[in-house]
Write a protein that holds these residues in place. Structure first.
Motif, mmCIF file in Angstrom:
data_model
loop_
_atom_site.group_PDB
_atom_site.id
_atom_site.type_symbol
_atom_site.label_atom_id
_atom_site.label_comp_id
_atom_site.label_asym_id
_atom_site.label_seq_id
_atom_site.Cartn_x
_atom_site.Cartn_y
_atom_site.Cartn_z
ATOM 1 N N LYS A 180 -8.548 3.658 -21.465
ATOM 2 C CA LYS A 180 -9.464 4.609 -20.833
ATOM 3 C C LYS A 180 -8.739 5.855 -20.330
ATOM 4 O O LYS A 180 -9.339 6.913 -20.227
ATOM 5 C CB LYS A 180 -10.236 3.926 -19.711
ATOM 6 N N ALA A 181 -7.439 5.731 -20.029
ATOM 7 C CA ALA A 181 -6.669 6.883 -19.566
ATOM 8 C C ALA A 181 -6.347 7.853 -20.705
ATOM 9 O O ALA A 181 -6.151 9.044 -20.477
ATOM 10 C CB ALA A 181 -5.368 6.418 -18.908
ATOM 11 N N HIS A 187 -14.359 7.058 -26.124
ATOM 12 C CA HIS A 187 -13.472 6.135 -26.844
ATOM 13 C C HIS A 187 -14.279 5.404 -27.906
ATOM 14 O O HIS A 187 -15.516 5.451 -27.905
ATOM 15 C CB HIS A 187 -12.852 5.129 -25.877
ATOM 16 N N THR A 244 -17.881 7.011 -23.032
ATOM 17 C CA THR A 244 -16.541 7.294 -22.499
ATOM 18 C C THR A 244 -15.711 8.200 -23.402
ATOM 19 O O THR A 244 -14.647 8.656 -22.993
ATOM 20 C CB THR A 244 -15.742 5.984 -22.299
ATOM 21 N N MET A 268 -7.167 -2.156 -20.931
ATOM 22 C CA MET A 268 -8.332 -1.296 -20.742
ATOM 23 C C MET A 268 -7.992 -0.055 -19.921
ATOM 24 O O MET A 268 -8.446 1.044 -20.251
ATOM 25 C CB MET A 268 -9.467 -2.074 -20.081
ATOM 26 N N THR A 269 -7.182 -0.199 -18.900
ATOM 27 C CA THR A 269 -6.813 0.942 -18.062
ATOM 28 C C THR A 269 -6.093 1.996 -18.899
ATOM 29 O O THR A 269 -6.406 3.182 -18.815
ATOM 30 C CB THR A 269 -5.914 0.481 -16.891
ATOM 31 N N GLN A 270 -5.134 1.569 -19.722
ATOM 32 C CA GLN A 270 -4.378 2.497 -20.566
ATOM 33 C C GLN A 270 -5.276 3.136 -21.631
ATOM 34 O O GLN A 270 -5.159 4.330 -21.909
ATOM 35 C CB GLN A 270 -3.202 1.789 -21.251
ATOM 36 N N SER A 309 -9.347 7.428 -27.286
ATOM 37 C CA SER A 309 -8.633 6.291 -27.879
ATOM 38 C C SER A 309 -9.555 5.499 -28.805
ATOM 39 O O SER A 309 -10.773 5.531 -28.668
ATOM 40 C CB SER A 309 -8.060 5.381 -26.792
#
Length: 157
Positions: A6-7, A64, A62, A2-4, A11
């Motif tokens: 959202k970064a 995404h 977001t 999730m961190t990757q 995505s």
């Protein structure tokens, strides 16, 4: 992940699945007591839908997207050992891998991510309406929690 996700800007997570109406017996995961290939196919496709729509909810606002994609039957050797009648029917109803991959590529590359978030498409880019079970937020949450519990790594002493 999730961190990757959202970064990264815009995505997309695409769940390859199929329409399903199969209920999930949460007390019988991950080793069903009564196994049938068709039954488990339906259950796993429902789980894919639940995860896609649950993730779509987390992605709201977001930029995404979580998208469900039903490729349909694809010409392959998967039924090579099946009965001749089933093989023939499968071949007749199947589409080429190239056609399916074109649609999948357009989901990955085209359009604005937020417009695709939480949608369910088939190989013709027609938006599908999932069974109400797949949209039930309490069932989505239950599957998410069950999955987290099953994936926990025991603590080392």
């Amino acid at each position: 992940l999730m961190t990757q996700l959202k970064a990264a800007h815009g995505s997309r997570v695409i769940m390859v699945t199929a329409p399903s109406t199969s209920p999930i017996n949460f007390d019988d995961i991950p080793n069903p007591s009564k196994y049938s290939a068709f039954g488990q196919f339906g259950v796993t496709k429902m789980m894919n839908l639940l995860f896609a729509f649950s993730l779509a909810e987390l992605f709201k606002g977001t930029g995404h997207a979580a998208i469900a994609f039903h490729p349909g039957l694809i010409k392959s050797d998967i039924m090579s050992e099946g009965p001749i009648l089933i093989k023939g029917l499968f071949r007749m109803l199947s589409t080429t891998p190239e056609k399916t991959s074109e649609t999948l590529a357009s989901l990955v590359l085209d359009g604005e991510s937020t417009a695709l978030n939480g949608k369910f498409y088939n190989k013709m880019m027609k938006q599908l309406t999932p069974h109400s079970n797949a949209l039930d937020e309490s069932v989505q949450q239950k599957l998410w929690e069950k999955s987290e519990k099953l994936l926990q790594v025991p603590q080392q002493i």
